[in-house]
Design a protein around this motif. Structure first.
Motif, PDB file in Angstrom:
ATOM      1  N   GLU A 132       0.843  -1.191   0.000  1.00  0.00           N
ATOM      2  CA  GLU A 132       0.000   0.000   0.000  1.00  0.00           C
ATOM      3  C   GLU A 132       0.880   1.243   0.000  1.00  0.00           C
ATOM      4  O   GLU A 132       2.056   1.200   0.354  1.00  0.00           O
ATOM      5  CB  GLU A 132      -0.990  -0.007   1.169  1.00  0.00           C
ATOM      6  N   CYS A 133       0.289   2.365  -0.413  1.00  0.00           N
ATOM      7  CA  CYS A 133       1.070   3.546  -0.737  1.00  0.00           C
ATOM      8  C   CYS A 133       1.486   4.388   0.460  1.00  0.00           C
ATOM      9  O   CYS A 133       1.975   5.517   0.283  1.00  0.00           O
ATOM     10  CB  CYS A 133       0.315   4.396  -1.753  1.00  0.00           C
ATOM     11  N   GLY A 158      -4.099   2.192  -2.839  1.00  0.00           N
ATOM     12  CA  GLY A 158      -3.867   3.579  -2.467  1.00  0.00           C
ATOM     13  C   GLY A 158      -4.456   3.846  -1.096  1.00  0.00           C
ATOM     14  O   GLY A 158      -5.463   3.242  -0.718  1.00  0.00           O
ATOM     15  N   GLU A 161      -5.237  10.551  -1.188  1.00  0.00           N
ATOM     16  CA  GLU A 161      -4.927  11.312  -2.393  1.00  0.00           C
ATOM     17  C   GLU A 161      -3.466  11.757  -2.404  1.00  0.00           C
ATOM     18  O   GLU A 161      -2.837  11.831  -3.460  1.00  0.00           O
ATOM     19  CB  GLU A 161      -5.822  12.552  -2.502  1.00  0.00           C
ATOM     20  N   VAL A 164      -1.177   8.239  -3.076  1.00  0.00           N
ATOM     21  CA  VAL A 164      -1.416   7.285  -4.152  1.00  0.00           C
ATOM     22  C   VAL A 164      -0.494   7.530  -5.347  1.00  0.00           C
ATOM     23  O   VAL A 164      -0.152   6.603  -6.090  1.00  0.00           O
ATOM     24  CB  VAL A 164      -2.895   7.323  -4.588  1.00  0.00           C
ATOM     25  N   CYS A 181      -7.974   1.804  -5.945  1.00  0.00           N
ATOM     26  CA  CYS A 181      -8.100   3.181  -5.469  1.00  0.00           C
ATOM     27  C   CYS A 181      -9.563   3.508  -5.227  1.00  0.00           C
ATOM     28  O   CYS A 181     -10.444   2.934  -5.871  1.00  0.00           O
ATOM     29  CB  CYS A 181      -7.574   4.175  -6.514  1.00  0.00           C
ATOM     30  N   GLU A 185      -8.770   9.163  -4.751  1.00  0.00           N
ATOM     31  CA  GLU A 185      -7.392   8.778  -5.072  1.00  0.00           C
ATOM     32  C   GLU A 185      -7.205   8.653  -6.579  1.00  0.00           C
ATOM     33  O   GLU A 185      -6.172   9.070  -7.132  1.00  0.00           O
ATOM     34  CB  GLU A 185      -7.052   7.459  -4.380  1.00  0.00           C
ATOM     35  N   ALA A 186      -8.207   8.094  -7.260  1.00  0.00           N
ATOM     36  CA  ALA A 186      -8.120   7.909  -8.707  1.00  0.00           C
ATOM     37  C   ALA A 186      -8.053   9.249  -9.432  1.00  0.00           C
ATOM     38  O   ALA A 186      -7.277   9.417 -10.389  1.00  0.00           O
ATOM     39  CB  ALA A 186      -9.307   7.093  -9.204  1.00  0.00           C
ATOM     40  N   VAL A 211     -11.229   1.065  -9.506  1.00  0.00           N
ATOM     41  CA  VAL A 211     -11.696   2.292  -8.861  1.00  0.00           C
ATOM     42  C   VAL A 211     -13.010   1.991  -8.147  1.00  0.00           C
ATOM     43  O   VAL A 211     -14.014   1.644  -8.782  1.00  0.00           O
ATOM     44  CB  VAL A 211     -11.906   3.427  -9.891  1.00  0.00           C
TER      45      VAL A 211
END
Length: 457
Positions: A132-133, A158, A161, A164, A181, A185-186, A211
């Protein structure tokens, strides 16, 4: 075994009861345990899978609590520990609808570079990798490359925001099996990537670009185009909050995908699983009452023997002293007995310590079943047990002790017939429990030298 790499941390969540423009709002505060990677790993374990968590923490008591809780939930933790790291924590404000308004995160995993030794340990015997980010770009790249070299699927989630976009370091590498995401985040990722749409972004990142949009569904973008999977109705859920919903979706999807379920169907199964869970609780690690559970577990461990479930030595003394105080105030008698298992060392030496542990558990159970609920039974140490019986004269207590001795020899017969020897005394005026046990122990010694399998008084 699935390796999950990323965060596990304290969750401090404030929830507003009524949304207004005041600074000091009325609401509630909960302290729990969360973390995207921790949630995913524990959800996989809850579904019957094996999960290993690679994370980083400082050496505080809070970190040790998180580690022990992970273990209790069935996760194998590999923790890179450094006392200079900050506390792993996530502090968030949630509105009355259960939506995240603002948050501050302190994630040690984005400040540590995993060593080759840590990665070698983490990758031993695994079937897939989830990252994970919250991880640094360096660690994401290391994990993705190691997974590809080992021909393992590599999934990414993610977490916000702001973080990600770290996944863009993997663009064009071909390492990514799927990226998960939420909508916010997308959108941020699309803006930072310079791509015109999600299909182009999916081709840049590679693999499946997932998404999640709550009740509007889940969209899967890949080289084949876009697929829409029916969404889970989290907007209709009023209890708890939605933190951890994406983690549950990832865990369920990946758990099924590596078992051979086609990706769109695995997403659909994950969506249904998340909807069912959200209908009764949130999906964060250990649920909202995790800290309460941890405190209760720690209290239980401080009072009870982990093998037999009886009071441990310290708790036996404390509870017995309370019994004695009550007995003295009301003029009642107390009998004290100590007994041990005959030739117990021979059981361990001949059949092994597992057999010895089973004997101890069975003896403890027979003892508990034989004595009254008002009596005290504790494991004194090794193969020794202590009992305190209120409202019992010496003759009555002696009869109970012999009945116990007989039942143990009849019911505990594996790996051999088990017998006990003991001593029993009446608590004298002004005497404390330790003194009474010492006198009973002298009688136990006499019983041993008198041939064993007997109670002396």
């Amino acid at each position: 075994m699935i390796l999950v790499a990323g965060s596990a941390h304290l969750d401090i969540l404030s929830r507003t009861s009524v949304d207004d423009d005041s600074v000091d709002k009325i609401g509630s505060v909960s302290i729990s345990i969360g973390g995207c990677a921790g949630n995913i790993a524990t959800n996989i374990a809850e579904m019957g899978g094996e999960a290993r968590l690679l994370t980083a923490m400082n050496q505080s008591a809070y970190s040790r609590i998180i580690e022990s809780h992970l273990v209790s939930l069935g996760v194998e933790p590999i923790i890179v520990s450094d006392p200079t790291l900050p506390l792993a924590a996530f502090v968030a404000h949630i509105n009355s609808k259960g939506e995240l308004v603002s948050a501050i995160s302190s994630m040690p995993v984005d400040r540590v570079e995993f060593s080759e030794n840590a990665l070698t340990h983490a990758f031993a015997g695994i079937d897939a990798v989830i990252a994970e980010c919250n991880l640094s770009e360096t660690n994401l790249l290391k994990l993705a490359k190691a997974a590809t070299d080992a021909e393992l699927p590599f999934y990414i989630g993610g977490v916000s925001e702001s973080k990600v976009c770290r996944v863009l370091t993997l663009a064009g590498t071909g390492f990514v099996t799927a990226l998960f995401c939420n909508m916010r985040e997308a959108v941020r990722l699309l803006d930072y990537s310079g791509c015109d749409d999600y299909l182009e972004l999916a081709s840049v990142i590679g693999g499946n670009f997932v998404v999640t949009q709550g009740a509007e569904g889940v969209k899967i973008f890949n080289t084949s185009g876009m697929t829409i999977v029916q969404g889970c109705s989290i907007q209709e859920v009023t209890n708890g909050n939605h933190l951890g919903a994406g983690d549950m979706l990832m865990a369920s999807t990946i758990h099924n995908h590596i078992a051979g379920v086609p990706f769109p169907l695995a997403i659909e199964m994950g969506t249904l699983k998340t909807e069912n869970i959200l209908a009764r609780q949130n999906c964060s690690l250990g649920a909202p009452d995790a800290m309460e559970k941890i405190i209760s577990q720690n209290r239980h461990q401080s009072l009870y023997d982990g093998l037999t479930g009886l009071l441990n030595r310290r708790a036996t003394l404390s509870v017995a002293e309370s019994m004695i105080a009550l007995a003295r105030r009301s003029g009642r008698s107390v009998a004290v007995m100590i007994f041990d298992i005959d030739h117990f060392k021979g059981v361990n030496d001949t059949w092994g310590h597992d057999a010895g542990d089973e004997v101890l558990k069975q003896v403890a159970q027979v003892t508990t079943d034989t004595l009254r609920e008002s009596d005290i039974v504790g494991r004194w140490g090794g193969e020794e047990f202590v009992c305190a019986m209120i409202d019992a004269n010496l003759d009555a207590a002696f009869d109970v002790a012999n009945r116990l001795r007989q039942r143990i020899s009849e019911q505990v017969t594996e790996p051999k017939i088990i017998t006990i020897s003991g001593g029993i005394v009446m608590l004298e005026h002004g005497e404390n429990i330790s003194s009474a046990i010492t006198r009973a122990d002298a009688l136990l010694y006499d019983a041993k030298h008198g041939g064993r399998n007997q109670i002396r008084r």
